[in-house]
Write an enzyme that holds these catalytic residues in place. Structure first.
Site, PDB file in Angstrom:
ATOM      1  N   ALA A 134      27.981   6.268 -20.615  1.00 15.33           N
ATOM      2  CA  ALA A 134      27.133   6.857 -19.825  1.00 15.33           C
ATOM      3  C   ALA A 134      26.030   7.715 -20.442  1.00 15.33           C
ATOM      4  CB  ALA A 134      27.919   7.971 -18.920  1.00 15.33           C
ATOM      5  N   ASP A 292      31.961  17.059 -10.308  1.00 11.38           N
ATOM      6  CA  ASP A 292      31.844  15.820 -10.382  1.00 11.38           C
ATOM      7  C   ASP A 292      32.739  14.775 -10.004  1.00 11.38           C
ATOM      8  OD1 ASP A 292      29.610  13.761 -10.998  1.00 11.38           O
ATOM      9  OD2 ASP A 292      30.140  13.820 -13.181  1.00 11.38           O
TER      10      ASP A 292
END
Length: 527
Positions: A134, A292
């Site tokens: 990521a 998240d």
């Protein structure tokens, strides 16, 4: 306001990349004033031919990925702020995936060795290639060997090299845009764009220190130890540092694989309810939640246990904010819109000069359409648009302490709806919210609050002798100052003397400069 040079040039580069990727083609020109319309039309001349066939979300994804990790994070953050970027842009940004190419295996091994102070071979029995990458970090599978020789599989999360420096540079550009918006665009001040970037900067800084993520995992594990059907991975503290986090490997199905979960025989409706209820339980009961909580960070194990990973971003609410949140949610559930409005005023979310009954009427217009209908019949985009119009009408300012909560509530509802399109958000939330209300705002809660108040008074009473002694000494000092004037200790006197000396030297230098200047002028006049 002086314009910083480097942040400005980085913004110019970002604008060029977005123009090349066709992002400006997504803007509706007839809705804009003449000046911005001309600028955007000019920028569209830079578009690459290939972008005309791309969808809106692909244009944004490609542009932000080209600009780097900080722009990817900014895009994901703004996807939940339709009040800032508009509902269409928010919808397109919500499709942005935080996936980047993995950095090299050798670089990963080097980072692990540097962070943990040992060669990789001495830390892990095996260390595999990256399985996920990521904007901030990537994850490698590894095997550790315990003292008794038993082997266990772990996940090793490694910070992307150079990412902290890159984020800091790009944040300067984000702040420049936010400050310009607040200075020259009055309507944006209500949305507090600088505060929005402050929140982003703080969350990213915490996300890049994996020791804090490890601590968040540990705290969540303690909070949820007795929660049925929910847990988090265990942390390997001796193999964790600022840029490396080693934790338990989770074998399970990602929640993004809906068909796979159905094939495994999982009850998708029950899982959707578990996601919402777990989030609300953590928020209201503990005041600490995973901020998240998207499908990629949630796994389902074979026995149906929900496992949350990636605690780089977490949120907190104090007891007062939790009470306001619970009362607002319960007011919507029970359709008590007058109480919802009153809570907004008590919390200070709405300015005191506004009319509470008019605000209750506006809240009713938002709440009534969602009762008696399941999620498949409700246009959340329309409801959010109406909510933002109401906040502007009643001069509500952005509550920075609630940004993370607002973002996560939208994400969690999206996860639950992907599992059960007919989910009734309010009916699902009622067991958790109602229980919290009864336990904390009912008679038992009031008794507990009274006990807390008595405990606070007892602590003050215990400290009274200390306070009395301090007040007595302060009184004596005041009497001495009244009788003999203000006195300084030796360090303060010395510091004042040095400052005065510097001031005197500076004054003498200034006088000499003035004298020389006058002399030079006189000479010039005479000759």
């Amino acid at each position: 306001m002086a314009l910083p040079v480097m942040p400005f040039f980085r913004l110019v580069r970002a604008g060029f990349v977005m123009a090349r990727e066709g992002v400006f083609g997504l803007v509706s020109l007839p809705d804009l004033p003449a000046g911005p319309r001309f600028v955007i039309a000019s920028a569209r001349l830079l578009e690459r031919r290939a972008v005309k066939s791309k969808s809106a979300d692909l244009r944004l994804s490609d542009a932000l990925n080209r600009l780097g990790p900080s722009y990817v994070k900014l895009g994901q953050f703004l996807a939940t702020r339709a009040d800032v970027v508009g509902k269409d842009a928010a919808r397109e940004l919500s499709a942005l995936q935080d996936r980047l190419p993995a950095f090299g295996h050798d670089a990963a091994r080097s980072a692990v060795s540097e962070q943990l102070g040992q060669p990789v071979e001495e830390i892990f029995a095996e260390f595999g290639e990256a399985v996920a990458a990521a904007s901030i970090a990537q994850v490698h599978p590894a095997v550790i060997r315990d003292g008794d020789g038993a082997e266990r599989k772990v996940a090793v999360k490694i910070l992307r090299p150079g990412v902290a420096r890159r984020f800091q540079q790009d944040l300067e550009s984000f702040y420049l845009v936010a400050r310009l918006a607040e200075k020259f665009h009055a309507p944006s001040r209500r949305l507090r764009p600088v505060a929005v970037i402050d929140t982003l900067a703080q969350s990213v800084a915490m996300e890049m220190d994996f020791r804090l993520e490890a601590a968040a995992l540990s705290e969540m594990a303690e909070n949820t130890a007795n929660d049925p059907g929910f847990r988090v991975p265990g942390v390997e503290w001796l193999r964790t540092a600022k840029g490396v986090l080693t934790m338990e490997w989770i074998d399970g199905r990602k929640m993004s694989d809906v068909e796979g979960m159905r094939e495994d025989g999982h009850d998708l409706e029950a899982l959707g309810a578990a996601v919402i209820q777990s989030f609300l339980r953590h928020t209201l009961r503990d005041g600490f939640f995973h901020a998240d909580m998207h499908q990629g960070n949630l796994f389902v194990q074979a026995d149906g246990t929900l496992v949350a990973v990636d605690f780089g971003i977490v949120g907190r609410l104090n007891k007062r904010e939790r009470r306001f949140l619970a009362e607002i949610l319960f007011g919507f559930i029970t359709r008590n819109y007058k109480r919802v409005a009153e809570v907004h005023f008590e919390a200070g979310y709405v300015p005191a000069h506004q009319d509470v009954d008019m605000f209750a009427q506006a809240i009713r217009a938002i709440g009534e359409p969602i009762h008696g209908h399941d999620a498949s019949e409700i246009s959340m985009a329309r409801l959010l648009t109406q909510l933002f119009e109401v906040t502007e009408l009643f001069e509500m300012r952005t509550q920075t302490q609630l940004l993370m909560l607002q973002k996560t509530m939208v994400v969690v509802e999206g996860v639950a709806r992907s599992l059960n399109p007919n989910l009734d958000m309010w009916r699902t939330a009622e067991p958790v919210v109602g229980t919290w209300i009864r336990e904390n705002l009912g008679p038992a809660g009031k008794l507990r609050d009274a006990g807390d108040a008595f405990s606070a008074l007892a602590r003050i009473a215990n400290d009274m002798p200390i306070f009395a002694d301090r007040i007595g000494r302060m009184s004596e000092e005041l009497e001495r100052m009244t009788a003999s004037g203000l006195r300084f200790d030796s360090n303060t006197a010395e510091a004042i003397g040095k400052a005065e000396a510097r001031h005197t030297r500076s004054g003498r230098i200034a006088l000499w400069v003035i004298a020389l200047s006058v002399g030079a002028i006189a000479v010039h006049v005479i000759f």
